[in-house]
Design a protein around this motif. Sequence first.
Motif, PDB file in Angstrom:
ATOM      1  N   GLU A 164      42.287  56.065  29.373  1.00  0.00           N
ATOM      2  CA  GLU A 164      42.504  54.623  29.564  1.00  0.00           C
ATOM      3  C   GLU A 164      41.703  54.090  30.749  1.00  0.00           C
ATOM      4  N   LEU A 165      41.514  54.900  31.783  1.00  0.00           N
ATOM      5  CA  LEU A 165      40.800  54.465  32.976  1.00  0.00           C
ATOM      6  C   LEU A 165      39.291  54.710  32.888  1.00  0.00           C
ATOM      7  N   GLU A 166      38.828  55.306  31.821  1.00  0.00           N
ATOM      8  CA  GLU A 166      37.410  55.624  31.693  1.00  0.00           C
ATOM      9  C   GLU A 166      36.570  54.350  31.628  1.00  0.00           C
ATOM     10  N   VAL A 167      35.486  54.345  32.380  1.00  0.00           N
ATOM     11  CA  VAL A 167      34.528  53.240  32.368  1.00  0.00           C
ATOM     12  C   VAL A 167      33.205  53.782  31.844  1.00  0.00           C
ATOM     13  N   LEU A 168      32.759  53.271  30.724  1.00  0.00           N
ATOM     14  CA  LEU A 168      31.530  53.754  30.101  1.00  0.00           C
ATOM     15  C   LEU A 168      30.301  53.195  30.813  1.00  0.00           C
ATOM     16  N   PRO A 169      29.179  53.882  30.715  1.00  0.00           N
ATOM     17  CA  PRO A 169      27.946  53.369  31.346  1.00  0.00           C
ATOM     18  C   PRO A 169      27.486  52.037  30.766  1.00  0.00           C
ATOM     19  N   THR A 170      27.970  51.675  29.584  1.00  0.00           N
ATOM     20  CA  THR A 170      27.596  50.403  28.967  1.00  0.00           C
ATOM     21  C   THR A 170      28.553  49.275  29.331  1.00  0.00           C
ATOM     22  N   ASP A 171      29.540  49.550  30.186  1.00  0.00           N
ATOM     23  CA  ASP A 171      30.539  48.548  30.566  1.00  0.00           C
ATOM     24  C   ASP A 171      30.178  47.896  31.899  1.00  0.00           C
ATOM     25  N   ASN A 172      30.489  46.617  31.998  1.00  0.00           N
ATOM     26  CA  ASN A 172      30.452  45.910  33.284  1.00  0.00           C
ATOM     27  C   ASN A 172      31.845  45.854  33.868  1.00  0.00           C
ATOM     28  N   LEU A 173      31.921  45.784  35.183  1.00  0.00           N
ATOM     29  CA  LEU A 173      33.172  45.466  35.857  1.00  0.00           C
ATOM     30  C   LEU A 173      33.108  44.033  36.363  1.00  0.00           C
ATOM     31  N   LEU A 174      34.241  43.361  36.325  1.00  0.00           N
ATOM     32  CA  LEU A 174      34.389  42.033  36.906  1.00  0.00           C
ATOM     33  C   LEU A 174      35.534  42.087  37.910  1.00  0.00           C
ATOM     34  N   VAL A 175      35.272  41.656  39.131  1.00  0.00           N
ATOM     35  CA  VAL A 175      36.279  41.661  40.194  1.00  0.00           C
ATOM     36  C   VAL A 175      36.640  40.216  40.515  1.00  0.00           C
ATOM     37  N   VAL A 176      37.939  39.912  40.505  1.00  0.00           N
ATOM     38  CA  VAL A 176      38.384  38.561  40.823  1.00  0.00           C
ATOM     39  C   VAL A 176      39.353  38.612  41.999  1.00  0.00           C
ATOM     40  N   ALA A 177      39.233  37.619  42.870  1.00  0.00           N
ATOM     41  CA  ALA A 177      40.155  37.461  43.996  1.00  0.00           C
ATOM     42  C   ALA A 177      41.240  36.488  43.568  1.00  0.00           C
ATOM     43  N   LYS A 178      42.424  36.993  43.319  1.00  0.00           N
ATOM     44  CA  LYS A 178      43.486  36.199  42.691  1.00  0.00           C
ATOM     45  C   LYS A 178      44.709  36.102  43.592  1.00  0.00           C
ATOM     46  N   THR A 179      45.293  34.920  43.605  1.00  0.00           N
ATOM     47  CA  THR A 179      46.568  34.704  44.299  1.00  0.00           C
ATOM     48  C   THR A 179      47.528  34.051  43.318  1.00  0.00           C
ATOM     49  N   GLU A 180      48.685  34.660  43.153  1.00  0.00           N
ATOM     50  CA  GLU A 180      49.682  34.165  42.208  1.00  0.00           C
ATOM     51  C   GLU A 180      51.071  34.387  42.788  1.00  0.00           C
ATOM     52  N   ASP A 181      51.835  33.296  42.847  1.00  0.00           N
ATOM     53  CA  ASP A 181      53.189  33.376  43.417  1.00  0.00           C
ATOM     54  C   ASP A 181      53.167  33.985  44.818  1.00  0.00           C
ATOM     55  N   GLU A 182      52.219  33.517  45.616  1.00  0.00           N
ATOM     56  CA  GLU A 182      52.072  33.926  47.013  1.00  0.00           C
ATOM     57  C   GLU A 182      51.732  35.408  47.164  1.00  0.00           C
ATOM     58  N   ILE A 183      51.303  36.058  46.089  1.00  0.00           N
ATOM     59  CA  ILE A 183      50.881  37.451  46.145  1.00  0.00           C
ATOM     60  C   ILE A 183      49.386  37.494  45.873  1.00  0.00           C
ATOM     61  N   SER A 184      48.630  38.055  46.800  1.00  0.00           N
ATOM     62  CA  SER A 184      47.182  38.132  46.676  1.00  0.00           C
ATOM     63  C   SER A 184      46.765  39.543  46.280  1.00  0.00           C
ATOM     64  N   GLN A 185      45.758  39.609  45.421  1.00  0.00           N
ATOM     65  CA  GLN A 185      45.289  40.902  44.955  1.00  0.00           C
ATOM     66  C   GLN A 185      43.883  40.790  44.398  1.00  0.00           C
ATOM     67  N   LEU A 186      43.229  41.936  44.306  1.00  0.00           N
ATOM     68  CA  LEU A 186      41.980  42.052  43.570  1.00  0.00           C
ATOM     69  C   LEU A 186      42.308  42.597  42.190  1.00  0.00           C
ATOM     70  N   GLU A 187      41.851  41.910  41.166  1.00  0.00           N
ATOM     71  CA  GLU A 187      42.014  42.396  39.805  1.00  0.00           C
ATOM     72  C   GLU A 187      40.647  42.824  39.287  1.00  0.00           C
ATOM     73  N   ILE A 188      40.583  44.040  38.786  1.00  0.00           N
ATOM     74  CA  ILE A 188      39.334  44.592  38.285  1.00  0.00           C
ATOM     75  C   ILE A 188      39.412  44.663  36.758  1.00  0.00           C
ATOM     76  N   PHE A 189      38.465  44.011  36.097  1.00  0.00           N
ATOM     77  CA  PHE A 189      38.417  43.960  34.642  1.00  0.00           C
ATOM     78  C   PHE A 189      37.200  44.735  34.138  1.00  0.00           C
ATOM     79  N   VAL A 190      37.329  45.244  32.920  1.00  0.00           N
ATOM     80  CA  VAL A 190      36.208  45.878  32.230  1.00  0.00           C
ATOM     81  C   VAL A 190      35.737  44.931  31.131  1.00  0.00           C
ATOM     82  N   TYR A 191      34.438  44.666  31.110  1.00  0.00           N
ATOM     83  CA  TYR A 191      33.858  43.808  30.079  1.00  0.00           C
ATOM     84  C   TYR A 191      32.964  44.664  29.184  1.00  0.00           C
ATOM     85  N   GLU A 192      33.383  44.810  27.922  1.00  0.00           N
ATOM     86  CA  GLU A 192      32.608  45.542  26.929  1.00  0.00           C
ATOM     87  C   GLU A 192      31.794  44.524  26.119  1.00  0.00           C
TER      88      GLU A 192
END
Length: 579
Positions: A164-192
Amino acid sequence: MSSLISSVAWVRRGVAARHPRKYVLDDQELERVSALARIELEDARKELEAASKAAESMGNGAEGEEADDADEDEEESAWVDEDDDAMDEDVPMDQDPQPATASEGAKPSGDGLEQYKLDDYDEDEAMPGMGPFSNIKGLTYYRNNDEDPYVTLKEDEEEQEREELEVLPTDNLLVVAKTEDEISQLEIFVYEESEENLYAHHDLMLPSFPLCLEWLDFPPITSPSRTQNTSSSDTAQFGNFIAVGTLDPEIEIWSLDTVEAMYPDMVLGRPDKTAAHVPTPLGTGKKKRKKTKHRPASAAHHVDAVLGLSWNRTHRNLLASASADRTVKLWDLNRDPTINGEGGEGEGALRSFDVHKDKVQAVQWNPAEPTVLLTGSYDRTVRTFDSRAPDAGVGARVGGDVEALRWDPWEPHGFYVSLDNGLVVNFDARTLPSNLDAPSPARFTLSAHDGAVSALDVNPLLRGVIATGGTDKVVKIWNVADDQDTGKRQVSLVTSRDLGVGKVFSTAWSPDDPLTLAAAGSKAKLQVWDVGASAGARKVLGAKLAEAGRVLREKQSGGVIGVASDEEDSSGDEGGDDE
């Protein structure tokens, strides 16, 4: 605090580790975290032990009175004499106990334990059949589940998680700086891209509101990946990291190849001195003004929010930051920023530049001239200067607060500036004066949005293609071309769309696909827009695509790809008609 995404950053294909590693909080990591956080190691260890004991006590099955009874029983059992469990058999006083004879095979030890045959305890004896339990070897004790052939569930779960955590060489990562309900985090997405799929990979919790992001491949000196892989030069020199500027005067650098991380690889700043979470009021006593006074400036660290970041792709150990404290600072990622570093107080920022009179909103290194910086401020000016001689820089007045700026990767001397009044201005740095009071004409000015142009990016793969996003909730694609007859720049709108992200705070072109754009904003929603799905865009940009050797592939998503949710369609096609 409302939910929003303040910044988006791409990670190009083939950079991310195929199998991310799990974060481990061992003694070495605890010592590193202690140094970065500037706390005593022993205090941190005690707090961790106390937390572990609390977690263990909470995990016990007994609760309430049962738990108290269990504790009392354990205390009482600790005082019981073990010899009391093996009570001797009562023998009449007028009868002598019969000693064991030699024919019985017993040894006259006199300790009363002959009947248990302890001398023969370790000898194996043939066991009678026991039906389904006849294979007594199945009860063998193994040190861990990896050695036990009967325990396969854990292995299956680990293998499934690994897949499930495998990232293929053909995949991009997208990093977003998100704040929701006063909780801040980095969310990392895989774009195939081939599958037209976007999904969440993992997230990293942040202690403060994130304002800007910058990807880099240089491992900081305090990164565990650098200290643990000193034998491998390639591993020690390259990595996959994201720098985060926050509302606190600190810059955190996180590894994107580590999941469930609890603490960043490096922290640039002095939280022990700035105490960003404790504002200082202007007034004293009962009547205090709402505004807080400026903290005393420091050449070693920021004293207010970090608004912009830029990583030097030539001198890879250098990171520039822009701050609300009106300064631009230069950081060397090879220098230890901790208080226990070799240089102590001197291990802060490498340089500090005071070139503006108000908050510095944005900063960027020139990709062709690696020592030249471009900065924009709320003092309604932009400045470009060589970091080795900042006093010899040039600049221009722009007539509005700077929202974003970008060097043109196709022209070393050209750059774009977006303003809060809806304009996008293009300058040639060679024509700018050193005196800001002198005229500084722009090459062209574009009225881009109704409201602030809060997002701006220049396509790195197609010459003269830019993307803008504004508080009017629209993302627009522009084509800049040279007029063959007049030699002047001609700017035309290619297409525009409401991507359903609310007020657009960030737009970023893909580093691998020429017409793929990521956008996010006030609705805390990330969308990936395939601009090539628009017939108008294909017609206008077809020649540039051919010139760049790019071929568009037909997609089935309708042009916009989002993250699937229970409440809304993941297609993200929320009514923005292409123009």
